[in-house]
Design an enzyme around this catalytic site. Structure first.
Site, PDB file in Angstrom:
ATOM      1  N   LYS A 136       0.913  -1.212  -0.083  1.00 17.03           N
ATOM      2  CA  LYS A 136      -0.123   0.183  -0.156  1.00 17.03           C
ATOM      3  C   LYS A 136       1.027   1.075  -0.080  1.00 17.03           C
ATOM      4  O   LYS A 136       1.427   1.693   1.176  1.00 17.03           O
ATOM      5  CB  LYS A 136      -0.829   0.017   1.277  1.00 17.03           C
ATOM      6  CG  LYS A 136      -2.033   1.297   0.918  1.00 17.03           C
ATOM      7  CD  LYS A 136      -2.356   2.014   2.344  1.00 17.03           C
ATOM      8  CE  LYS A 136      -1.673   3.042   2.601  1.00 17.03           C
ATOM      9  NZ  LYS A 136      -1.772   4.280   1.828  1.00 17.03           N
ATOM     10  N   GLY A 193      -5.274   3.137  -1.623  1.00 19.06           N
ATOM     11  CA  GLY A 193      -6.079   3.851  -0.815  1.00 19.06           C
ATOM     12  C   GLY A 193      -5.669   4.202   0.393  1.00 19.06           C
ATOM     13  O   GLY A 193      -4.225   4.421   0.743  1.00 19.06           O
ATOM     14  N   GLY A 199      -4.734   5.037   4.349  1.00 18.32           N
ATOM     15  CA  GLY A 199      -4.324   4.431   5.300  1.00 18.32           C
ATOM     16  C   GLY A 199      -5.093   3.795   6.412  1.00 18.32           C
ATOM     17  O   GLY A 199      -4.982   2.547   6.662  1.00 18.32           O
ATOM     18  N   VAL A 206      -7.266   0.946   3.936  1.00 22.30           N
ATOM     19  CA  VAL A 206      -6.256  -0.227   3.360  1.00 22.30           C
ATOM     20  C   VAL A 206      -5.164  -0.579   4.361  1.00 22.30           C
ATOM     21  O   VAL A 206      -4.855  -1.728   4.562  1.00 22.30           O
ATOM     22  CB  VAL A 206      -5.573   0.374   1.802  1.00 22.30           C
ATOM     23  CG1 VAL A 206      -4.907  -0.973   1.529  1.00 22.30           C
ATOM     24  CG2 VAL A 206      -6.991   0.445   0.967  1.00 22.30           C
ATOM     25  N   GLY A 207      -4.278   0.712   4.762  1.00 25.89           N
ATOM     26  CA  GLY A 207      -3.261   0.312   5.833  1.00 25.89           C
ATOM     27  C   GLY A 207      -3.646  -0.466   6.980  1.00 25.89           C
ATOM     28  O   GLY A 207      -2.900  -1.606   7.228  1.00 25.89           O
ATOM     29  N   GLU A 213      10.086   1.610  10.132  1.00 25.85           N
ATOM     30  CA  GLU A 213      11.182   2.924  10.008  1.00 25.85           C
ATOM     31  C   GLU A 213      10.063   4.191  10.161  1.00 25.85           C
ATOM     32  O   GLU A 213       9.604   4.505   9.282  1.00 25.85           O
ATOM     33  CB  GLU A 213      11.551   2.721   8.510  1.00 25.85           C
ATOM     34  CG  GLU A 213      12.310   1.538   7.978  1.00 25.85           C
ATOM     35  CD  GLU A 213      13.737   1.368   8.873  1.00 25.85           C
ATOM     36  OE1 GLU A 213      14.145   2.549   9.272  1.00 25.85           O
ATOM     37  OE2 GLU A 213      14.250   0.568   8.946  1.00 25.85           O
ATOM     38  N   CYS A 241      13.538  11.572   6.264  1.00 22.83           N
ATOM     39  CA  CYS A 241      13.665  10.981   7.803  1.00 22.83           C
ATOM     40  C   CYS A 241      14.734  11.163   8.468  1.00 22.83           C
ATOM     41  O   CYS A 241      15.131  11.526   9.596  1.00 22.83           O
ATOM     42  CB  CYS A 241      13.007   9.856   7.844  1.00 22.83           C
ATOM     43  SG  CYS A 241      13.899   8.582   6.572  1.00 22.83           S
ATOM     44  N   GLU A 256       9.648  16.478  14.821  1.00 16.25           N
ATOM     45  CA  GLU A 256      10.165  16.192  13.523  1.00 16.25           C
ATOM     46  C   GLU A 256       9.198  17.237  12.776  1.00 16.25           C
ATOM     47  O   GLU A 256       8.072  17.091  12.710  1.00 16.25           O
ATOM     48  CB  GLU A 256      10.114  14.927  12.967  1.00 16.25           C
ATOM     49  CG  GLU A 256      10.446  14.628  11.636  1.00 16.25           C
ATOM     50  CD  GLU A 256       9.874  13.244  11.132  1.00 16.25           C
ATOM     51  OE1 GLU A 256       8.897  13.033  11.210  1.00 16.25           O
ATOM     52  OE2 GLU A 256      10.897  12.492  10.517  1.00 16.25           O
TER      53      GLU A 256
HETATM   54  P1  NAD Z   1       2.318   8.464   7.752  1.00 11.66           P
HETATM   55  O1  NAD Z   1       2.659   7.606   8.989  1.00 11.66           O
HETATM   56  O2  NAD Z   1       1.340   9.613   7.837  1.00 11.66           O
HETATM   57  O3  NAD Z   1       1.906   7.468   6.260  1.00 11.66           O
HETATM   58  C1  NAD Z   1       2.978   6.414   6.042  1.00 11.66           C
HETATM   59  C2  NAD Z   1       1.884   5.369   5.366  1.00 11.66           C
HETATM   60  O4  NAD Z   1       1.032   4.723   6.416  1.00 11.66           O
HETATM   61  C3  NAD Z   1       1.022   5.883   4.374  1.00 11.66           C
HETATM   62  O5  NAD Z   1       0.860   4.835   3.217  1.00 11.66           O
HETATM   63  C4  NAD Z   1      -0.547   6.082   5.032  1.00 11.66           C
HETATM   64  O6  NAD Z   1      -1.482   5.993   4.187  1.00 11.66           O
HETATM   65  C5  NAD Z   1      -0.302   4.862   6.040  1.00 11.66           C
HETATM   66  N1  NAD Z   1      -1.275   5.128   7.101  1.00 11.66           N
HETATM   67  C6  NAD Z   1      -1.880   6.163   7.587  1.00 11.66           C
HETATM   68  N2  NAD Z   1      -2.691   5.994   8.665  1.00 11.66           N
HETATM   69  C7  NAD Z   1      -2.562   4.451   8.782  1.00 11.66           C
HETATM   70  C8  NAD Z   1      -3.362   3.516   9.862  1.00 11.66           C
HETATM   71  N3  NAD Z   1      -3.963   4.064  10.613  1.00 11.66           N
HETATM   72  N4  NAD Z   1      -2.949   2.392   9.456  1.00 11.66           N
HETATM   73  C9  NAD Z   1      -2.349   1.898   8.613  1.00 11.66           C
HETATM   74  N5  NAD Z   1      -1.710   2.689   7.641  1.00 11.66           N
HETATM   75  C10 NAD Z   1      -1.809   4.150   7.687  1.00 11.66           C
HETATM   76  O7  NAD Z   1       3.587   9.134   7.195  1.00 11.66           O
HETATM   77  P2  NAD Z   1       3.809  10.288   5.922  1.00 11.66           P
HETATM   78  O8  NAD Z   1       3.345  11.375   6.250  1.00 11.66           O
HETATM   79  O9  NAD Z   1       3.452   9.326   4.877  1.00 11.66           O
HETATM   80  O10 NAD Z   1       5.475  10.325   5.886  1.00 11.66           O
HETATM   81  C11 NAD Z   1       6.206  11.138   6.842  1.00 11.66           C
HETATM   82  C12 NAD Z   1       6.785  10.386   7.785  1.00 11.66           C
HETATM   83  O11 NAD Z   1       7.402   9.113   7.567  1.00 11.66           O
HETATM   84  C13 NAD Z   1       7.754  11.119   8.597  1.00 11.66           C
HETATM   85  O12 NAD Z   1       7.663  10.880  10.096  1.00 11.66           O
HETATM   86  C14 NAD Z   1       9.030  10.624   8.481  1.00 11.66           C
HETATM   87  O13 NAD Z   1      10.161  10.657   9.267  1.00 11.66           O
HETATM   88  C15 NAD Z   1       8.694   9.222   8.242  1.00 11.66           C
HETATM   89  N6  NAD Z   1       9.665   8.540   7.329  1.00 11.66           N
HETATM   90  C16 NAD Z   1      10.671   7.471   7.755  1.00 11.66           C
HETATM   91  C17 NAD Z   1      11.547   6.994   7.215  1.00 11.66           C
HETATM   92  C18 NAD Z   1      12.530   5.868   7.776  1.00 11.66           C
HETATM   93  O14 NAD Z   1      13.092   5.451   7.080  1.00 11.66           O
HETATM   94  N7  NAD Z   1      12.792   5.986   8.997  1.00 11.66           N
HETATM   95  C19 NAD Z   1      11.698   7.140   5.994  1.00 11.66           C
HETATM   96  C20 NAD Z   1      11.082   8.198   5.234  1.00 11.66           C
HETATM   97  C21 NAD Z   1       9.803   8.767   5.987  1.00 11.66           C
END
Ligand code: NAD
Length: 486
Positions: A185, A216, A218, A221-222, A260, A294, A393
């Site tokens: 996803k 879809g 999060g 679908v997540g 991550e 990140c 962050e």
């Molecule tokens: P996010 O946590 O909002 O979303 C990440 C993914 O999770 C998306 O696909 C989203 O649709 C899904 N998601 C959202 N709510 C969910 C739920 N309740 N259940 C399951 N899945 C769900 O993060 P973002 O805004 O897309 O990305 C930014 C964040 O990612 C920052 O905090 C950044 O530091 C982190 N990040 C970490 C790394 C790493 O390798 N450590 C790399 C890149 C980004």
């Protein structure tokens, strides 16, 4: 920015077709979910394409396909799996230009970085897993036990938008090389590049069910992937808050998780450092991909004896972060990924200044293009290490600078964070830098500008995550350990 000029920029003249299908069980098929996600170009603020919003039925179909494919895929000889991945590498390499322009459009990454990092890095990572997949299974003995690693099963991969294909590839390539099957996803903001990957998967003829795509929200679908009883490992990259939620969902059935998460990494510049190089590299690192990285070194810690000099270099370097269209050659800083992200980042700048930080570059009143989700490269000095902008962050182009008086104090400030993902140390004395690096509670540290290594383990201490990606450590994340006594 002149909207008409941006919309007709040569990089944007090829329309991106709407995608109406999901990739399930080796075929493009209509989703069960009836919703649609509109994908915006954050530079022009125009919708450039739509993708389907799948639902829980689509997740069930994808997981069933991945479960059925697991037996035969995991039983393949290493050389056969490697041959499949090698064909995928060929098919994806042919799309490298398209990948770069797609990410420049759906995320706003300037083309130079889009080409080198957003398109180039995933290809490098995939190639590394082609090589690893082809190597004989690694076993060893302990006394009368034969220790073997076996694929964990069906992997649910959930990824963010900031390096959309790289984060997908770190999971998909590692999982497939280990003998696992995958349900992906991707992020809602940047789903288009995932479609290019699955076009390549289809062209490469990977066996049906080995890799499945469900786009879809999060929350639908997540969550369904994280909670699914037939998903053996949930591999998630994203925010710490969502990572915690996913851990809860997986805990109910004792499923494995690899997380991550976020970061607030420290760039420690000791008194004897090559100051110009340390500060300029640090500024470029903090603002890479508009600060939506990140691992970004978003806290610059400078010895007080060099502090004023460092601020002057930082201000000059930040001023060189030219804002503009990702397709213009001179652009260093593209827009933020969304209007919401821009507002969040502006809110942090406001909060930092209200808490007493000194504005050295950028800020809320700095000129930005009048279209697109832009924030100027901002440097805040004299920041209290406990304040919000030093602790949270921000995920935008905001660098905080903090002075220190001794190596011990630098280590204490660096470790004063709930995160521990990356970091840097600069010193004329490498042993001294290494000693500081060893004391930093973080998953990676670059000493005197050491280059990113795509074969080194990548992951975080503390709330930056659990587990490692990339290289052999990343492969091991997708293996269970078995002991066979003889
Ligand atoms: P996010 O946590 O909002 O979303 C990440 C993914 O999770 C998306 O696909 C989203 O649709 C899904 N998601 C959202 N709510 C969910 C739920 N309740 N259940 C399951 N899945 C769900 O993060 P973002 O805004 O897309 O990305 C930014 C964040 O990612 C920052 O905090 C950044 O530091 C982190 N990040 C970490 C790394 C790493 O390798 N450590 C790399 C890149 C980004």
């Amino acid at each position: 920015m002149d909207l008409a000029a941006a919309a007709t920029h040569p990089g944007r003249t090829t329309p991106i077709a709407d995608r109406t299908q999901l990739y399930l069980d080796g075929r493009w098929i209509a989703p069960h979910g009836t919703g649609v996600i509109a994908v915006e170009d954050p530079t022009t603020e125009q919708v450039i394409a739509h993708v389907p919003a799948g639902d829980t039925v689509d997740v069930d179909r994808a997981v069933a396909a991945a479960k059925a494919a697991f037996g035969p895929w995991s039983a393949l000889a290493p050389a056969e799996r490697a041959a499949h991945l090698d064909r995928l590498h060929t098919a994806l390499s042919a799309r490298a230009g398209d990948i770069a322009t797609t990410v420049a459009r759906e995320l706003g990454t300037p083309m130079k970085i889009a080409t080198k990092v957003q398109a180039g890095l995933p290809l490098t990572v995939l190639k590394s897993y082609v090589d690893m997949a082809g190597q004989p299974e690694s076993t060893h003995t302990v006394g009368n036990s034969l220790i073997v690693g076996e694929p964990v099963g069906v992997v649910g991969a959930i990824t963010p938008w900031n390096y959309p294909l790289h984060q997908i590839m770190a999971k998909v390539a590692g999982a497939l090389a280990a003998g696992c099957t995958v349900v992906l996803k991707p992020a809602d903001l940047t789903p288009l590049v995932a479609y290019l990957l699955f076009d390549a998967i289809d062209e490469a003829g990977l066996p049906p069910g080995v890799a499945n795509l469900v786009t879809g929200p999060g929350s639908v679908v997540g969550s369904a992937i994280a909670a699914h009883p037939d998903v053996d490992l949930v591999s998630f990259t994203g925010s710490t808050a969502v990572g915690a939620r996913i851990s809860h969902l997986a805990a109910d059935r004792i499923a494995r998780v690899a997380l991550e998460l976020g970061g607030k990494s420290a760039n420690v510049i000791l008194a004897d450092a090559d100051l110009r190089r340390a500060v300029k590299t640090g500024v470029a690192n903090a603002f890479l991909n508009s600060g939506q990285t990140c691992t970004a070194w978003t806290r610059m810690l400078v010895h007080r004896s060099r502090y004023d000099e460092a601020l002057a270099i930082a201000a000059e370097a930040a001023a060189g972060q030219t804002l503009g269209d990702p397709f213009d050659e001179g652009t260093r800083l593209g827009p933020l990924a969304s209007a919401a992200q821009r507002e969040t980042v502006r809110g942090y700048i406001e909060q930092g200044l209200a808490a007493g930080a000194r504005l050295i570059a950028g800020g809320l009143d700095a000129p930005v293009p009048d279209r697109g989700h832009f924030v100027a490269a901002t440097v805040l000095a004299d920041v209290d290490p406990d304040s919000v902008v030093a602790q949270e962050e921000i995920f935008g182009p905001v660098l905080v600078v903090i002075p220190f008086d001794s190596d011990d104090e630098a280590v204490a400030i660096a470790n004063n964070s709930r995160y521990g993902l990356a970091g840097a140390v600069w010193s004329g004395d490498e042993d001294r830098a290494l000693a500081v690096a060893r004391r930093m509670r973080t998953g990676a540290v670059d000493v005197n500008g050491g280059a990113f290594n795509p074969l080194a383990p990548f992951g975080g201490f503390k709330q930056s995550g659990i587990g490692r990606e990339l290289g052999r450590h990343g492969l091991a994340e997708f293996l269970e350990t078995k002991a066979i006594q003889r």
